[in-house]
Enzyme design. Structure first.
Site, PDB file in Angstrom:
ATOM      1  N   GLY A  11       0.818  -1.210   0.000  1.00  0.00           N
ATOM      2  CA  GLY A  11       0.000   0.000   0.000  1.00  0.00           C
ATOM      3  C   GLY A  11       0.847   1.252   0.000  1.00  0.00           C
ATOM      4  CB  SER A  13      -0.139   3.974  -4.112  1.00  0.00           C
ATOM      5  OG  SER A  13      -1.299   3.660  -3.355  1.00  0.00           O
ATOM      6  CG  ASP A  58      -5.668  -6.160  -6.549  1.00  0.00           C
ATOM      7  OD1 ASP A  58      -5.692  -6.468  -5.343  1.00  0.00           O
ATOM      8  OD2 ASP A  58      -6.677  -5.744  -7.151  1.00  0.00           O
ATOM      9  CB  SER A 136      -4.140  -3.000  13.554  1.00  0.00           C
ATOM     10  OG  SER A 136      -5.432  -3.321  13.980  1.00  0.00           O
ATOM     11  CE1 TYR A 150      -9.887  -0.736   7.826  1.00  0.00           C
ATOM     12  CE2 TYR A 150     -10.468   0.041  10.016  1.00  0.00           C
ATOM     13  CZ  TYR A 150      -9.550  -0.065   8.987  1.00  0.00           C
ATOM     14  OH  TYR A 150      -8.296   0.485   9.131  1.00  0.00           O
ATOM     15  CB  SER A 151     -14.156  -3.696  13.433  1.00  0.00           C
ATOM     16  OG  SER A 151     -14.012  -2.318  13.699  1.00  0.00           O
ATOM     17  CE  LYS A 154      -6.951  -2.685   9.095  1.00  0.00           C
ATOM     18  NZ  LYS A 154      -5.628  -2.851   8.440  1.00  0.00           N
ATOM     19  CG  PHE A 183      -2.781   9.390  10.931  1.00  0.00           C
ATOM     20  CD1 PHE A 183      -1.533   9.982  11.060  1.00  0.00           C
ATOM     21  CD2 PHE A 183      -3.317   8.730  12.025  1.00  0.00           C
ATOM     22  CE1 PHE A 183      -0.834   9.914  12.252  1.00  0.00           C
ATOM     23  CE2 PHE A 183      -2.630   8.657  13.228  1.00  0.00           C
ATOM     24  CZ  PHE A 183      -1.376   9.263  13.349  1.00  0.00           C
TER      25      PHE A 183
END
Length: 287
Positions: A11, A13, A58, A136, A150-151, A154, A183
């Site tokens: 990741g 990029s 990918d 994470s 998502y969670s 993670k 962020f």
């Protein structure tokens, strides 16, 4: 003088990945950057042609993990630091998300990260050194409406990596789970953040979360460049934590989460203990 390291960063990029790639290269270390579009790191390739190698892949595709791992070894001989940073999210309630969308999030955020970790472990174990940085989230320890998929990815990464840390400790290989808050990484753009088809029933509970996430890009308090310095330092520190909350919000939210969960355990402790056979001694286990 610190020993130069070879990094493998997925990741790369944008966001954490690109900031960390630039920080590490600026320190004279080597990087294999895994990206889907090589143009996103063309500026860094121009500046660091000898120490940056780009692996185009990918990671959700068959054979992609093997391609990236083989690329790293053939280019620089070994991977000293692996950073599993590639990831995405799809916002939606459990009923709104399809099973296929749930699998898609887990495939990249958990399975691809686990597979790439497995690919570099033999070399690290044999050299008795190495660091695995799993990116994470504060969402890897607590969750929110609409962020279940998502969670889930993670939480899976955290549980798997906690066991991994104990398994690799005798071989001198270290694992750290980084749990950022918000962020300015590009996470809150359509590039990384998908939206499930909405249902009116969840408008009040998921709607505000969806609006908050989609409207946060560019106003997040976290600075990826500052985070990159911390992570680059961490890889060569004498000791590292298993978990590192990153950002003021993550420290506050995770601290509150741990306090709340401890209080819950204590509140229900007497009832919970009542499930054991009467008079049984405390369990003796290996861990």
């Amino acid at each position: 003088m610190t020993t130069p390291l070879t990094w493998l960063i997925t990741g790369a990029s944008q966001g954490f990945g690109k900031a960390l790639t630039g920080e590490v290269l600026g320190r004279g270390q080597a990087v294999v950057a895994s990206v889907r579009d090589p143009e996103t790191v063309a500026d860094l390739v121009h500046r660091y042609p000898d120490t940056l190698s780009v692996a185009v892949a990918d990671l959700r595709e068959p054979g992609a993990v093997e391609h990236v791992a083989d690329h790293a070894v053939s280019r620089f001989g070994a991977v000293d630091v692996l950073v599993n940073n590639a990831g995405r999210a799809i916002v939606g309630a459990a009923e709104e998300l399809t099973v296929e969308q749930l699998r898609e999030v887990l495939e990249l955020n958990f399975f691809a990260a686990a597979a790439l970790t497995r690919a570099v472990l033999p070399g690290m174990r044999q050299r008795k050194s190495g660091t695995v940085i799993q990116m994470s989230s504060q969402g890897g320890r607590l969750s929110f409406p609409g962020m279940g998929a998502y969670s889930a990815s993670k939480f899976a990464l955290e549980g798997w990596s906690e066991a991994l840390a104990a398994e690799m400790a005798p071989f001198g290989v270290r694992v750290v789970l980084v749990e950022p808050s918000r962020f300015r990484t590009g996470f809150n753009t359509s590039h990384s953040l998908g939206m499930a088809t909405t249902m009116d029933a969840y408008a009040d509970v998921v709607g505000p979360v969806r609006a908050d996430l989609s409207g946060a890009d560019g106003i997040q308090e976290g600075d990826p460049a500052r985070a990159a310095v911390i992570l680059a330092d961490l890889a060569q520190a004498d000791s590292i934590p298993l978990r590192l909350p990153l950002g003021t919000e993550a420290v506050a939210r995770l601290g509150q989460c741990y306090e709340r969960e401890l209080a819950n355990v204590l509140d229900w402790a007497d009832i919970a203990r009542g499930a054991d056979f009467p008079g049984m001694p405390a369990a003796a286990q290996a861990v």
